[in-house]
Design a protein around this motif. Sequence first.
Motif, PDB file in Angstrom:
ATOM      1  N   GLU A 114       0.828  -1.216   0.000  1.00 58.74           N
ATOM      2  CA  GLU A 114       0.000   0.000   0.000  1.00 58.74           C
ATOM      3  C   GLU A 114       0.856   1.257   0.000  1.00 58.74           C
ATOM      4  OE1 GLU A 114      -0.210  -2.506   2.092  1.00 58.74           O
ATOM      5  OE2 GLU A 114      -2.291  -3.167   2.328  1.00 58.74           O
ATOM      6  N   ILE A 115       2.133   1.139   0.394  1.00 52.63           N
ATOM      7  CA  ILE A 115       2.962   2.329   0.601  1.00 52.63           C
ATOM      8  C   ILE A 115       3.990   2.527  -0.513  1.00 52.63           C
ATOM      9  CG2 ILE A 115       4.645   3.420   2.177  1.00 52.63           C
ATOM     10  CD1 ILE A 115       3.212   1.950   4.481  1.00 52.63           C
ATOM     11  N   MET A 141       1.506   1.866   8.293  1.00 52.53           N
ATOM     12  CA  MET A 141       0.162   1.836   7.688  1.00 52.53           C
ATOM     13  C   MET A 141      -0.698   2.958   8.275  1.00 52.53           C
ATOM     14  SD  MET A 141      -0.285  -0.440   5.303  1.00 52.53           S
ATOM     15  CE  MET A 141      -2.055  -0.731   5.251  1.00 52.53           C
ATOM     16  N   THR A 144       1.454   6.672   7.237  1.00 47.91           N
ATOM     17  CA  THR A 144       1.742   7.089   5.855  1.00 47.91           C
ATOM     18  C   THR A 144       0.668   8.009   5.254  1.00 47.91           C
ATOM     19  OG1 THR A 144       3.158   5.185   5.480  1.00 47.91           O
ATOM     20  CG2 THR A 144       2.259   6.248   3.516  1.00 47.91           C
ATOM     21  N   PHE A 272      -7.163   5.472   2.875  1.00 45.68           N
ATOM     22  CA  PHE A 272      -5.935   4.718   2.607  1.00 45.68           C
ATOM     23  C   PHE A 272      -6.271   3.226   2.581  1.00 45.68           C
ATOM     24  CE2 PHE A 272      -1.561   3.253   3.516  1.00 45.68           C
ATOM     25  CZ  PHE A 272      -0.878   4.038   2.605  1.00 45.68           C
ATOM     26  N   PRO A 273      -5.807   2.478   1.578  1.00 47.13           N
ATOM     27  CA  PRO A 273      -6.146   1.053   1.532  1.00 47.13           C
ATOM     28  C   PRO A 273      -5.512   0.286   2.695  1.00 47.13           C
ATOM     29  CG  PRO A 273      -4.546   1.628  -0.185  1.00 47.13           C
ATOM     30  CD  PRO A 273      -4.977   2.915   0.432  1.00 47.13           C
ATOM     31  N   GLY A 274      -6.260  -0.663   3.231  1.00 48.12           N
ATOM     32  CA  GLY A 274      -5.714  -1.519   4.285  1.00 48.12           C
ATOM     33  C   GLY A 274      -5.807  -0.935   5.676  1.00 48.12           C
ATOM     34  N   GLU A 297      -7.144  -5.307   8.056  1.00 52.13           N
ATOM     35  CA  GLU A 297      -6.902  -3.859   8.167  1.00 52.13           C
ATOM     36  C   GLU A 297      -6.171  -3.519   9.466  1.00 52.13           C
ATOM     37  OE1 GLU A 297     -10.000  -5.098   8.258  1.00 52.13           O
ATOM     38  OE2 GLU A 297     -10.789  -4.755   6.240  1.00 52.13           O
ATOM     39  N   LYS A 330      -1.097  -8.601   8.635  1.00 51.00           N
ATOM     40  CA  LYS A 330      -0.532  -7.469   7.887  1.00 51.00           C
ATOM     41  C   LYS A 330       0.946  -7.260   8.227  1.00 51.00           C
ATOM     42  CE  LYS A 330      -0.017  -4.252   5.090  1.00 51.00           C
ATOM     43  NZ  LYS A 330       0.293  -4.681   3.714  1.00 51.00           N
ATOM     44  N   ASN A 335       1.233  -9.319   4.290  1.00 58.01           N
ATOM     45  CA  ASN A 335       2.090  -8.413   3.513  1.00 58.01           C
ATOM     46  C   ASN A 335       2.908  -9.206   2.479  1.00 58.01           C
ATOM     47  OD1 ASN A 335       2.963  -5.369   3.730  1.00 58.01           O
ATOM     48  ND2 ASN A 335       4.817  -6.534   3.271  1.00 58.01           N
ATOM     49  N   GLN A 338       0.583 -10.335  -0.293  1.00 57.43           N
ATOM     50  CA  GLN A 338       0.249  -9.175  -1.138  1.00 57.43           C
ATOM     51  C   GLN A 338       1.386  -8.867  -2.113  1.00 57.43           C
ATOM     52  OE1 GLN A 338      -0.532  -6.413   2.124  1.00 57.43           O
ATOM     53  NE2 GLN A 338      -2.601  -6.104   1.338  1.00 57.43           N
TER      54      GLN A 338
END
Length: 349
Positions: A114-115, A141, A144, A272-274, A297, A330, A335, A338
Amino acid sequence: MIGQSGLSFAVVGATGAVGREMLDLLHARGVPRESVSAFASPRSAGLRLPYGVQEIVIEALDTESLADIDIALFSAGSSISKQFARTAAARGTVIIDNSSAFRMDADVPLIVPEINADALAGGAPGRIIAVPNCSTIITLMAVTPIHRLRGVERMVVSTYQAVSGAGAAAIDELRRQAREVLDGLEPTCRVFAQPCAFNVFSHNTPIGADGSNVEESKMVNETRKIWGDESVRIAATCIRVPVFRAHSASINLTLRRPVDDLDEVRHAIAEFPGVAVVDDRAGNRFPTPLEASGRDEVLVGRLRLDTSQMDERGRCRGLSLFASGDQLRKGAALNAVQIADLLVSHAAV
Ligand SMILES: NC(=O)c1ccc[n+]([C@@H]2O[C@H](COP(=O)([O-])OP(=O)(O)OC[C@H]3O[C@@H](n4cnc5c(N)ncnc54)[C@H](OP(=O)(O)O)[C@@H]3O)[C@@H](O)[C@H]2O)c1
Protein backbone atom coordinates in the motif's frame (compact mmCIF):
# COMPACT_ATOMS: atom_id res chain seq x y z
CA MET A 1 -5.06 -13.64 -8.87
CA ILE A 2 -2.21 -15.82 -7.55
CA GLY A 3 -4.74 -18.66 -7.30
CA GLN A 4 -5.04 -18.75 -11.11
CA SER A 5 -1.39 -17.99 -11.84
CA GLY A 6 -0.30 -21.60 -12.32
CA LEU A 7 2.83 -20.77 -10.33
CA SER A 8 4.37 -23.04 -7.69
CA PHE A 9 4.67 -21.70 -4.14
CA ALA A 10 6.66 -22.75 -1.09
CA VAL A 11 6.21 -21.73 2.52
CA VAL A 12 9.47 -22.06 4.45
CA GLY A 13 8.73 -22.16 8.18
CA ALA A 14 5.22 -23.47 7.54
CA THR A 15 4.74 -24.82 11.07
CA GLY A 16 5.45 -21.43 12.66
CA ALA A 17 3.13 -18.66 13.76
CA VAL A 18 3.62 -16.75 10.49
CA GLY A 19 3.92 -19.81 8.24
CA ARG A 20 0.50 -21.15 9.24
CA GLU A 21 -1.05 -17.79 8.37
CA MET A 22 0.69 -17.94 5.00
CA LEU A 23 -0.85 -21.31 4.25
CA ASP A 24 -4.29 -19.97 5.21
CA LEU A 25 -3.84 -16.94 2.96
CA LEU A 26 -2.64 -18.97 -0.04
CA HIS A 27 -5.63 -21.26 0.38
CA ALA A 28 -7.99 -18.29 0.73
CA ARG A 29 -6.64 -16.90 -2.57
CA GLY A 30 -7.45 -20.15 -4.33
CA VAL A 31 -3.90 -21.46 -4.77
CA PRO A 32 -4.41 -25.19 -5.39
CA ARG A 33 -3.01 -27.59 -2.81
CA GLU A 34 -0.80 -29.22 -5.50
CA SER A 35 0.89 -25.86 -6.17
CA VAL A 36 2.05 -25.41 -2.56
CA SER A 37 5.01 -27.03 -0.80
CA ALA A 38 5.51 -26.59 2.93
CA PHE A 39 8.91 -26.76 4.62
CA ALA A 40 10.14 -26.62 8.20
CA SER A 41 12.97 -28.12 10.22
CA PRO A 42 13.69 -31.87 10.12
CA ARG A 43 11.85 -32.08 13.48
CA SER A 44 8.55 -31.42 11.69
CA ALA A 45 9.05 -33.61 8.61
CA GLY A 46 5.93 -35.69 8.00
CA LEU A 47 3.67 -33.48 10.12
CA ARG A 48 0.31 -32.72 8.48
CA LEU A 49 -1.19 -29.24 8.57
CA PRO A 50 -4.61 -28.21 7.32
CA TYR A 51 -4.87 -26.59 3.90
CA GLY A 52 -8.53 -25.70 3.72
CA VAL A 53 -10.29 -29.04 4.08
CA GLN A 54 -7.23 -30.80 2.66
CA GLU A 55 -3.91 -31.45 4.34
CA ILE A 56 -0.38 -30.53 3.47
CA VAL A 57 2.59 -32.64 4.55
CA ILE A 58 5.60 -30.81 5.96
CA GLU A 59 8.97 -31.55 4.37
CA ALA A 60 12.41 -30.90 5.84
CA LEU A 61 14.08 -27.96 4.08
CA ASP A 62 17.29 -28.72 2.20
CA THR A 63 19.29 -27.13 -0.61
CA GLU A 64 17.22 -28.86 -3.34
CA SER A 65 13.80 -28.09 -1.82
CA LEU A 66 13.15 -24.92 -3.81
CA ALA A 67 14.51 -26.10 -7.18
CA ASP A 68 11.07 -26.12 -8.88
CA ILE A 69 9.47 -23.31 -6.90
CA ASP A 70 8.48 -20.01 -8.53
CA ILE A 71 7.75 -18.03 -5.35
CA ALA A 72 9.06 -18.97 -1.88
CA LEU A 73 7.67 -17.24 1.20
CA PHE A 74 10.30 -17.44 3.94
CA SER A 75 9.42 -17.19 7.63
CA ALA A 76 11.91 -19.40 9.42
CA GLY A 77 14.21 -16.79 10.94
CA SER A 78 17.10 -14.84 9.48
CA SER A 79 19.72 -17.59 9.75
CA ILE A 80 17.62 -19.94 7.57
CA SER A 81 16.99 -17.10 5.10
CA LYS A 82 20.70 -16.35 4.91
CA GLN A 83 21.50 -20.02 4.41
CA PHE A 84 18.98 -20.76 1.63
CA ALA A 85 17.55 -17.62 0.02
CA ARG A 86 20.40 -16.29 -2.13
CA THR A 87 21.12 -19.72 -3.66
CA ALA A 88 17.45 -20.31 -4.45
CA ALA A 89 17.13 -16.81 -5.92
CA ALA A 90 20.20 -17.38 -8.10
CA ARG A 91 18.41 -20.45 -9.49
CA GLY A 92 15.34 -18.38 -10.41
CA THR A 93 13.01 -18.56 -7.40
CA VAL A 94 11.55 -15.26 -6.20
CA ILE A 95 12.09 -15.06 -2.44
CA ILE A 96 9.70 -13.02 -0.30
CA ASP A 97 11.44 -12.93 3.05
CA ASN A 98 9.86 -12.11 6.41
CA SER A 99 13.11 -12.15 8.34
CA SER A 100 15.48 -9.27 8.93
CA ALA A 101 18.26 -10.97 6.90
CA PHE A 102 18.18 -8.74 3.80
CA ARG A 103 15.92 -5.80 4.68
CA MET A 104 18.62 -3.17 4.61
CA ASP A 105 20.54 -4.62 1.62
CA ALA A 106 20.71 -2.04 -1.18
CA ASP A 107 19.65 -4.58 -3.84
CA VAL A 108 16.61 -5.79 -1.87
CA PRO A 109 13.35 -3.84 -2.02
CA LEU A 110 11.61 -3.47 1.35
CA ILE A 111 7.95 -3.45 0.49
CA VAL A 112 4.60 -2.58 2.04
CA PRO A 113 2.36 -2.81 -1.04
CA GLU A 114 0.00 0.00 0.00
CA ILE A 115 2.96 2.33 0.60
CA ASN A 116 5.81 1.68 -1.82
CA ALA A 117 4.69 -0.85 -4.43
CA ASP A 118 6.59 1.29 -6.96
CA ALA A 119 9.87 0.10 -5.40
CA LEU A 120 9.11 -3.32 -6.92
CA ALA A 121 9.29 -1.94 -10.46
CA GLY A 122 11.46 -3.73 -12.96
CA GLY A 123 11.03 -7.06 -11.21
CA ALA A 124 12.43 -10.28 -12.55
CA PRO A 125 12.40 -13.90 -11.50
CA GLY A 126 15.19 -14.85 -9.13
CA ARG A 127 15.38 -12.05 -6.65
CA ILE A 128 14.76 -11.32 -3.01
CA ILE A 129 12.06 -8.97 -1.72
CA ALA A 130 11.94 -8.23 1.99
CA VAL A 131 8.92 -7.78 4.22
CA PRO A 132 9.55 -5.06 6.84
CA ASN A 133 9.52 -5.64 10.57
CA CYS A 134 5.99 -6.17 11.91
CA SER A 135 5.79 -3.15 14.22
CA THR A 136 7.19 -0.95 11.45
CA ILE A 137 4.47 -2.13 9.05
CA ILE A 138 1.64 -1.54 11.55
CA THR A 139 2.97 1.92 12.45
CA LEU A 140 3.58 3.02 8.86
CA MET A 141 0.16 1.84 7.69
CA ALA A 142 -1.30 4.29 10.22
CA VAL A 143 1.13 7.14 9.62
CA THR A 144 1.74 7.09 5.86
CA PRO A 145 -1.61 8.72 4.94
CA ILE A 146 -0.71 11.57 7.32
CA HIS A 147 2.83 11.70 5.94
CA ARG A 148 1.37 12.14 2.44
CA LEU A 149 -1.02 14.83 3.65
CA ARG A 150 1.26 16.98 5.79
CA GLY A 151 4.76 15.42 5.80
CA VAL A 152 6.13 13.81 8.95
CA GLU A 153 9.19 15.60 10.27
CA ARG A 154 9.50 13.62 13.50
CA MET A 155 7.74 10.57 14.94
CA VAL A 156 7.76 9.41 18.55
CA VAL A 157 6.34 5.90 18.75
CA SER A 158 5.80 3.53 21.67
CA THR A 159 4.75 0.00 20.83
CA TYR A 160 2.65 -2.54 22.72
CA GLN A 161 3.74 -5.78 21.07
CA ALA A 162 1.97 -9.13 21.29
CA VAL A 163 3.90 -12.18 22.43
CA SER A 164 3.14 -14.00 19.14
CA GLY A 165 5.64 -11.64 17.55
CA ALA A 166 8.23 -13.96 19.10
CA GLY A 167 6.73 -17.03 17.45
CA ALA A 168 4.47 -19.97 18.21
CA ALA A 169 6.40 -20.98 21.33
CA ALA A 170 5.74 -17.56 22.87
CA ILE A 171 1.98 -18.02 22.48
CA ASP A 172 2.30 -21.24 24.50
CA GLU A 173 4.43 -19.38 27.04
CA LEU A 174 1.78 -16.73 27.74
CA ARG A 175 -0.97 -19.37 27.99
CA ARG A 176 1.09 -21.55 30.36
CA GLN A 177 2.28 -18.67 32.52
CA ALA A 178 -1.21 -17.21 32.89
CA ARG A 179 -2.43 -20.56 34.24
CA GLU A 180 0.58 -20.86 36.55
CA VAL A 181 0.13 -17.39 38.02
CA LEU A 182 -3.61 -17.86 38.54
CA ASP A 183 -2.84 -21.17 40.26
CA GLY A 184 -0.44 -19.38 42.61
CA LEU A 185 2.68 -20.88 40.99
CA GLU A 186 5.88 -19.19 39.81
CA PRO A 187 5.70 -18.62 36.02
CA THR A 188 8.25 -20.70 34.10
CA CYS A 189 10.22 -18.74 31.49
CA ARG A 190 11.36 -20.58 28.35
CA VAL A 191 11.05 -18.08 25.49
CA PHE A 192 11.41 -14.74 27.26
CA ALA A 193 13.93 -14.04 30.02
CA GLN A 194 11.19 -12.64 32.23
CA PRO A 195 7.52 -13.44 32.81
CA CYS A 196 5.21 -12.26 30.03
CA ALA A 197 1.94 -13.05 31.86
CA PHE A 198 0.65 -10.04 33.84
CA ASN A 199 3.80 -8.15 32.92
CA VAL A 200 5.14 -5.56 30.48
CA PHE A 201 8.80 -5.38 29.51
CA SER A 202 11.25 -3.82 27.10
CA HIS A 203 11.40 -5.71 23.77
CA ASN A 204 13.42 -8.91 23.97
CA THR A 205 15.92 -8.02 21.24
CA PRO A 206 19.56 -7.18 22.06
CA ILE A 207 20.43 -3.64 23.13
CA GLY A 208 23.01 -1.72 21.12
CA ALA A 209 25.69 0.73 22.19
CA ASP A 210 23.24 3.68 22.06
CA GLY A 211 20.78 1.93 24.40
CA SER A 212 18.21 1.19 21.68
CA ASN A 213 17.11 -2.39 21.22
CA VAL A 214 17.19 -3.95 17.76
CA GLU A 215 13.42 -3.61 17.31
CA GLU A 216 13.68 0.15 17.90
CA SER A 217 16.58 0.48 15.43
CA LYS A 218 14.57 -1.42 12.81
CA MET A 219 11.71 1.07 13.21
CA VAL A 220 14.09 3.95 12.44
CA ASN A 221 16.08 2.40 9.60
CA GLU A 222 13.24 0.59 7.85
CA THR A 223 10.92 3.61 7.96
CA ARG A 224 13.55 5.71 6.20
CA LYS A 225 14.05 3.04 3.54
CA ILE A 226 10.31 2.46 2.93
CA TRP A 227 9.53 6.19 2.74
CA GLY A 228 12.76 6.91 0.85
CA ASP A 229 13.34 9.75 3.31
CA GLU A 230 16.57 9.80 5.29
CA SER A 231 15.63 13.06 6.98
CA VAL A 232 12.68 11.84 9.05
CA ARG A 233 13.53 11.78 12.77
CA ILE A 234 12.20 8.90 14.82
CA ALA A 235 12.31 8.01 18.52
CA ALA A 236 10.99 4.51 19.21
CA THR A 237 10.34 2.58 22.41
CA CYS A 238 9.34 -1.03 21.82
CA ILE A 239 7.55 -2.92 24.57
CA ARG A 240 6.24 -6.46 24.91
CA VAL A 241 2.77 -6.75 26.50
CA PRO A 242 0.72 -9.78 27.60
CA VAL A 243 -1.41 -9.87 24.46
CA PHE A 244 -1.59 -13.00 22.31
CA ARG A 245 -1.96 -11.37 18.94
CA ALA A 246 -1.83 -7.93 17.26
CA HIS A 247 0.64 -5.14 17.93
CA SER A 248 -0.39 -1.63 18.95
CA ALA A 249 1.42 1.67 18.77
CA SER A 250 0.98 5.05 20.42
CA ILE A 251 2.29 7.63 17.97
CA ASN A 252 3.06 11.33 18.26
CA LEU A 253 3.98 13.26 15.14
CA THR A 254 5.57 16.57 14.34
CA LEU A 255 4.32 17.61 10.90
CA ARG A 256 6.14 19.65 8.29
CA ARG A 257 2.94 21.52 7.41
CA PRO A 258 0.37 22.52 10.04
CA VAL A 259 -2.96 20.82 10.47
CA ASP A 260 -6.07 22.41 11.90
CA ASP A 261 -8.82 20.16 10.60
CA LEU A 262 -8.81 16.68 12.13
CA ASP A 263 -11.60 15.60 9.77
CA GLU A 264 -9.21 16.07 6.87
CA VAL A 265 -6.71 13.76 8.58
CA ARG A 266 -9.43 11.25 9.45
CA HIS A 267 -10.59 11.28 5.83
CA ALA A 268 -7.06 10.71 4.50
CA ILE A 269 -6.62 7.72 6.83
CA ALA A 270 -10.04 6.29 5.95
CA GLU A 271 -9.25 6.54 2.22
CA PHE A 272 -5.93 4.72 2.61
CA PRO A 273 -6.15 1.05 1.53
CA GLY A 274 -5.71 -1.52 4.28
CA VAL A 275 -6.64 0.86 7.11
CA ALA A 276 -9.89 1.27 9.08
CA VAL A 277 -10.66 4.26 11.30
CA VAL A 278 -11.90 3.37 14.81
CA ASP A 279 -12.27 6.74 16.49
CA ASP A 280 -15.45 6.92 18.55
CA ARG A 281 -14.90 9.61 21.18
CA ALA A 282 -18.48 9.51 22.46
CA GLY A 283 -18.32 5.77 23.04
CA ASN A 284 -14.66 5.83 24.16
CA ARG A 285 -13.99 3.15 21.56
CA PHE A 286 -10.62 3.11 19.85
CA PRO A 287 -8.31 0.47 18.29
CA THR A 288 -7.58 -2.59 20.42
CA PRO A 289 -5.46 -5.64 19.65
CA LEU A 290 -8.44 -7.91 20.29
CA GLU A 291 -10.47 -6.12 17.65
CA ALA A 292 -7.53 -6.09 15.24
CA SER A 293 -6.80 -9.82 15.63
CA GLY A 294 -7.58 -11.83 12.53
CA ARG A 295 -8.35 -8.70 10.51
CA ASP A 296 -6.47 -7.57 7.43
CA GLU A 297 -6.90 -3.86 8.17
CA VAL A 298 -4.80 -1.86 10.59
CA LEU A 299 -7.12 0.01 12.96
CA VAL A 300 -6.35 3.69 13.58
CA GLY A 301 -7.90 6.15 16.02
CA ARG A 302 -7.54 8.34 19.13
CA LEU A 303 -6.73 11.13 16.72
CA ARG A 304 -5.91 14.34 18.54
CA LEU A 305 -4.26 17.61 17.67
CA ASP A 306 -1.19 17.92 19.89
CA THR A 307 -1.50 21.54 20.97
CA SER A 308 1.86 21.39 22.74
CA GLN A 309 3.32 21.76 19.22
CA MET A 310 2.10 25.15 17.93
CA ASP A 311 4.24 27.03 15.42
CA GLU A 312 5.15 30.71 15.62
CA ARG A 313 1.95 31.62 13.73
CA GLY A 314 -0.21 29.70 16.22
CA ARG A 315 -0.89 26.74 13.94
CA CYS A 316 -0.72 23.16 15.16
CA ARG A 317 2.06 20.94 13.87
CA GLY A 318 1.52 18.06 16.31
CA LEU A 319 -0.76 15.06 16.05
CA SER A 320 -1.31 12.04 18.31
CA LEU A 321 -2.89 8.74 17.37
CA PHE A 322 -3.12 5.06 18.29
CA ALA A 323 -3.06 2.00 16.02
CA SER A 324 -3.57 -1.75 16.37
CA GLY A 325 -2.86 -4.31 13.67
CA ASP A 326 -2.55 -8.06 13.43
CA GLN A 327 1.19 -8.51 13.09
CA LEU A 328 0.88 -12.15 12.04
CA ARG A 329 -1.26 -11.03 9.10
CA LYS A 330 -0.53 -7.47 7.89
CA GLY A 331 2.74 -7.40 9.84
CA ALA A 332 4.01 -10.57 8.15
CA ALA A 333 2.03 -13.21 6.22
CA LEU A 334 -0.52 -10.97 4.52
CA ASN A 335 2.09 -8.41 3.51
CA ALA A 336 4.18 -11.23 1.97
CA VAL A 337 1.22 -12.67 0.06
CA GLN A 338 0.25 -9.18 -1.14
CA ILE A 339 3.76 -8.85 -2.58
CA ALA A 340 3.19 -12.14 -4.43
CA ASP A 341 -0.13 -10.71 -5.68
CA LEU A 342 1.68 -7.65 -6.99
CA LEU A 343 4.39 -9.66 -8.74
CA VAL A 344 1.79 -11.80 -10.46
CA SER A 345 -0.32 -8.82 -11.50
CA HIS A 346 2.81 -7.12 -12.92
CA ALA A 347 3.82 -10.39 -14.63
CA ALA A 348 7.14 -9.98 -12.81
CA VAL A 349 7.62 -13.65 -12.03
N1 LIG B 1 5.69 -13.70 14.61
C1 LIG B 1 5.56 -12.53 14.04
O1 LIG B 1 4.66 -11.75 14.36
C2 LIG B 1 6.49 -12.12 12.95
C3 LIG B 1 6.21 -10.92 12.28
C4 LIG B 1 7.08 -10.52 11.28
C5 LIG B 1 8.16 -11.29 10.95
N2 LIG B 1 8.40 -12.45 11.62
C6 LIG B 1 9.57 -13.22 11.23
O2 LIG B 1 9.11 -14.42 10.64
C7 LIG B 1 10.03 -15.47 10.95
C8 LIG B 1 9.26 -16.60 11.62
O3 LIG B 1 8.62 -16.13 12.78
P1 LIG B 1 7.53 -16.98 13.55
O4 LIG B 1 6.98 -16.05 14.55
O5 LIG B 1 6.60 -17.66 12.62
O6 LIG B 1 8.46 -18.07 14.29
P2 LIG B 1 8.08 -19.52 14.83
O7 LIG B 1 6.65 -19.61 15.18
O8 LIG B 1 9.09 -19.81 15.87
O9 LIG B 1 8.35 -20.45 13.57
C9 LIG B 1 9.64 -20.71 13.09
C10 LIG B 1 9.55 -21.58 11.87
O10 LIG B 1 10.87 -21.79 11.37
C11 LIG B 1 11.06 -23.18 11.17
N3 LIG B 1 12.45 -23.58 11.27
C12 LIG B 1 13.25 -23.55 12.35
N4 LIG B 1 14.45 -24.11 12.07
C13 LIG B 1 14.39 -24.49 10.77
C14 LIG B 1 15.28 -25.16 9.88
N5 LIG B 1 16.50 -25.54 10.28
N6 LIG B 1 14.88 -25.40 8.61
C15 LIG B 1 13.64 -25.05 8.20
N7 LIG B 1 12.73 -24.43 9.00
C16 LIG B 1 13.11 -24.16 10.25
C17 LIG B 1 10.23 -23.80 12.27
O11 LIG B 1 10.04 -25.18 11.99
P3 LIG B 1 9.87 -26.27 13.19
O12 LIG B 1 8.44 -26.14 13.65
O13 LIG B 1 10.14 -27.55 12.51
O14 LIG B 1 10.85 -25.92 14.25
C18 LIG B 1 8.97 -22.97 12.17
O15 LIG B 1 8.20 -23.41 11.07
C19 LIG B 1 11.12 -14.82 11.82
O16 LIG B 1 12.17 -14.41 10.99
C20 LIG B 1 10.43 -13.62 12.40
O17 LIG B 1 11.33 -12.62 12.75
C21 LIG B 1 7.59 -12.88 12.60
